[in-house]
Design an enzyme around this catalytic site. Structure first.
Site, short mmCIF file in Angstrom:
data_model
loop_
_atom_site.label_atom_id
_atom_site.label_comp_id
_atom_site.label_asym_id
_atom_site.label_seq_id
_atom_site.Cartn_x
_atom_site.Cartn_y
_atom_site.Cartn_z
N LYS A 52 4.59 -10.40 -9.05
CA LYS A 52 3.05 -9.97 -9.28
C LYS A 52 2.05 -11.43 -10.25
O LYS A 52 1.46 -11.80 -9.69
CB LYS A 52 2.77 -8.59 -10.16
N ARG A 62 6.09 -4.04 -15.68
CA ARG A 62 5.16 -4.87 -16.03
C ARG A 62 4.70 -4.60 -17.35
O ARG A 62 4.52 -3.36 -17.67
CB ARG A 62 4.44 -4.77 -15.00
N HIS A 120 -4.58 -6.67 -2.42
CA HIS A 120 -2.71 -5.53 -2.22
C HIS A 120 -2.94 -3.72 -1.09
O HIS A 120 -3.30 -3.59 -1.62
CB HIS A 120 -3.52 -5.17 -3.47
N ARG A 166 14.27 0.28 -8.49
CA ARG A 166 13.41 -0.68 -7.51
C ARG A 166 14.80 -1.39 -7.15
O ARG A 166 15.67 -1.50 -7.52
CB ARG A 166 12.71 -1.53 -7.94
N SER A 168 -0.19 4.19 -5.82
CA SER A 168 1.15 4.66 -6.24
C SER A 168 0.59 6.22 -5.84
O SER A 168 0.17 6.54 -6.27
CB SER A 168 1.69 4.22 -7.33
N LYS A 217 0.78 5.07 0.85
CA LYS A 217 0.86 3.93 0.98
C LYS A 217 1.99 3.56 2.14
O LYS A 217 1.98 3.06 3.78
CB LYS A 217 0.40 2.51 -0.01
N THR A 218 2.98 3.38 1.32
CA THR A 218 4.73 3.13 2.14
C THR A 218 4.78 3.53 3.42
O THR A 218 5.54 3.42 4.50
CB THR A 218 5.51 2.90 0.74
N ASP A 264 2.91 -4.60 0.91
CA ASP A 264 2.27 -4.75 -0.12
C ASP A 264 1.15 -5.89 -0.39
O ASP A 264 0.06 -6.20 -0.79
CB ASP A 264 3.56 -5.06 -1.21
#
Length: 672
Positions: free
Chosen positions: A335, A190, A354, A456, A372, A376-377, A391
């Site tokens: 996003k 981004r 988020h 990704r 990051s 979390k994942t 997410d």
């Protein structure tokens, strides 16, 4: 058959008899005689196809899908209007798309033809409509652009988009797993510094502006200049891809979005990431609530006011539109829509989050926040629990709902052993961005960072075996804030009161390890408000107050979980074992941690449990694990100072009754 030539006869079963006699060089000679039965020799022939040309033959190959929508007659002046024909619905759909692509200067949309321009045999279905209900004379003289048709490729299936990408987009390949490998061009992430939001009467008093805010302002005129540039670019193409899709699995608060793009890759990405409408929902989709114009291959004009580069991502909340110029990174669309939800949902008293979200077999829901590298994942993916989403979520009076219809997973160093669900989700239909693969076998090397480290995969959520469809759940019982503390002074788990939950939610802390080119450096603290500062639209205290209200109302507990270091900072201590963190998370889910006895830490005033099943007691209080107690206290004070400095930007924000709230949240921070 006989191997010798003695003249034996055999029936073939086809109405024929075969005889063998000796031929030259002693080889068997074969004679076939038809039996006198009136039968015919069996073959596979059938009636020839009716097609007169290859094009006709190809058209027979493709079966038309019949519309399945039961169209409800609408009442007109007390009577009932006749049912819409397929042609009328088709025309209405094209008119809607043409109106979306209307130029501000010319006030009309392009002439539209549905279907691929490469398929010459298809009859054009033309729609040329005014943006207004009455005819408007163009305000500039007719140009060549008004003589051409723009082909619309509308809500294509993944198979059709694969064909388009491989035929027309360089850098598109099918990998050995069946996923589509694509390239996002020069931008592989981004561009937050190039994102702009229109500041007008709609947003002036609602959005967060100024120091610390991610919202960089622009005016409406500049937005329209960029919109015109994007629309003109899209209209100049032979074809555009249009996706009509939904955001938010909560049917009462669903948002209709339209994405107009120039690349099959972008269309497939959004097909995966947004919620896919049924054919019935698509037939009567109507006017979208929000439209994205993705003209990412085309740069913005750097001489335009507010522009700082040839990339510009612009959002106009009044017009409900977003324009992308100068970047082909697909994550900008995802996003951008998340930012939209951070604006629209709080206006409806719905909290946008988020976070990851999963649910136990008994219906207990947990939210996972984390930047990051915090896990979390990994921690929200649990084979014993259902995945609601990875997410983006909403928390309304109905419970929680996933905003998206897919997952956008990092692929760097992905392995089947560590993350089998993500690895197995990379199959036909999945978009792989910027990965490197072996040229001949097309096997992806997930460790290769040649294009970028930010590789990704985007895939529909149903590719995850334990995904809960529809992606909704009851009110959360646990709110888990994850921090990877490389300073090694935060406890592995702390129970938070409401004010502390708000404080740590607004802080959005993690500490990552700095680069090691010149030897080991000390950790770097990172703070991201609400664990997603780049996407929030209003002041962080707005979201924090809503979170506290909902937690209080539904009896949810806040937890701070450190997945980082213990027994010293990075370089001297060790990373807390994932097995221990999983035991902590299990104890939170089961409710057993709520029943534990607690003690309070110094400085941060965190409540830490005296024991957790399966976790060594000595690591629960960080001071126990440090051999140098003086170094521990110095590091603790250093981190407390970083928290305090970061929070100063939020204390300046005073709106009405929020003054008291700000003081309460501030009091929940480190005390020294």
């Amino acid at each position: 058959m006989a191997e010798n030539g003695n003249g034996n006869g055999h029936g073939t079963g086809n109405g024929e008899v075969t005889f063998m006699t000796k031929g030259r060089n002693g080889l068997a000679k074969i004679h076939t005689h038809r039996k006198e039965t009136g039968g015919i020799c069996h073959d596979d022939s059938a009636t020839p196809v009716k097609a007169q040309t290859i094009d006709e033959l190809h058209s027979l190959q493709r079966k038309k899908s019949a519309p399945t929508t039961p169209i409800i007659p609408t009442t007109v002046h007390g009577g009932v209007s006749p049912l819409k024909t397929e042609e009328q619905r088709h025309k209405q759909q094209l008119q809607s798309i043409s109106a979306s692509l209307a130029s501000y200067v010319r006030e009309t949309g392009p002439k539209l033809v549905k279907g691929d321009p490469a398929r010459k045999t298809e009859t054009p279905n033309i729609s040329h409509v005014s943006h207004h209900h009455h005819h408007v004379t163009p305000t500039i003289s007719v140009s060549d652009s008004s003589l051409k048709f723009t082909h619309v490729l509308y809500n294509l299936s993944p198979a059709e988009l694969y064909e388009q990408a491989i035929k027309y987009e360089k850098g598109s390949f099918i990998t050995s797993s069946g996923a589509l490998a694509t390239l996002s061009g020069a931008k592989t992430g981004r561009s937050p510094k190039d994102k702009r939001v229109v500041r007008d009467e709609t947003t002036e008093d609602v959005l967060w502006w100024g120091k610390g805010s991610p919202n960089i302002e622009m005016d409406e005129h500049t937005f329209m200049v960029n919109r015109e540039r994007a629309v003109d670019y899209l209209n100049s193409l032979d074809k555009v891809y249009v996706n009509d899709q939904f955001l938010n699995w909560d049917p009462e608060n669903q948002i209709k979005v339209r994405i107009v793009s120039a690349r099959a890759y972008h269309s497939l990405f959004m097909h995966n990431m947004c919620i896919r409408p049924t054919p019935e929902e698509l037939e009567d989709f109507g006017t979208p609530d929000f439209t994205i114009y993705n003209a990412g291959q085309f740069p913005c004009n750097r001489y335009t006011h507010y522009m700082t580069s040839s990339t510009s991502i612009d959002m106009n909340l009044g017009r409900r539109e977003m324009v992308i110029l100068g970047t082909q990174y697909a994550g900008e669309m995802k996003k951008g829509l998340f930012s939209l939800m951070h604006y629209l949902m709080p206006m409806r008293q719905i909290l946008s989050l988020h976070s990851g979200c999963n649910m136990g077999k008994s219906g207990d829901v947990a939210l996972f926040f984390g930047l990051s590298g915090t896990g979390k994942t990994t921690l929200s993916t649990d084979h014993n629990r259902y995945l609601i989403g990875d997410d983006e979520h909403c928390w309304s009076d109905n419970g929680v709902s996933n905003i998206e219809g897919g997952c956008y997973a990092k692929c760097i160093d992905l392995s089947k052993d560590k993350e089998p669900d993500i690895f197995n989700a990379i199959k036909f239909g999945t978009v792989l961005e910027n990965v490197v693969f072996e040229e001949h076998i097309r096997e992806v090397d997930y460790s290769d960072k040649s294009v970028t480290e930010n590789t990704r995969a985007a895939y529909p959520i149903e590719f995850i075996p334990n995904a809960k469809i529809p992606c909704v759940g009851p009110h959360p019982k646990n709110v888990i804030l994850l921090a990877c503390d490389a300073f090694g002074v935060l406890p592995p788990v702390s129970k938070l009161n409401l004010a502390q939950t708000m404080y740590h939610f607004i802080s959005g802390y993690t500490a990552l390890v700095a680069g090691t080119e010149d030897g080991i450096k000390e950790p770097q603290a990172t703070f991201s408000a609400c664990f997603g500062a780049a996407f929030i639209m209003m002041h962080p205290t707005k979201y924090a107050a809503m979170l506290a209200t909902k937690m209080l109302k539904h009896g949810a507990t806040g937890w701070l979980v450190n997945t980082g270091w213990s027994a010293g900072s990075y370089g001297s201590g060790n990373r807390i074992k994932l097995a221990y963190t999983r035991k902590i998370i299990d104890a939170i889910h089961s409710g057993s941690l709520l029943k534990a006895s607690y003690k309070k830490t110094e400085v941060f005033g965190l409540e830490i449990p005296n024991e957790v099943e399966g976790v060594p007691v000595e690591i629960l209080d960080p001071i126990n694990t440090w051999s140098d107690k003086k170094a521990y206290k110095e590091t603790l004070m250093k981190l407390a100072g970083l928290f305090k400095n970061n929070f100063e930007v939020f204390t300046d924000h005073k709106i009405g009754k929020d003054d008291e709230l700000t003081e309460e949240i501030l009091g929940a921070g480190p005390n020294f």
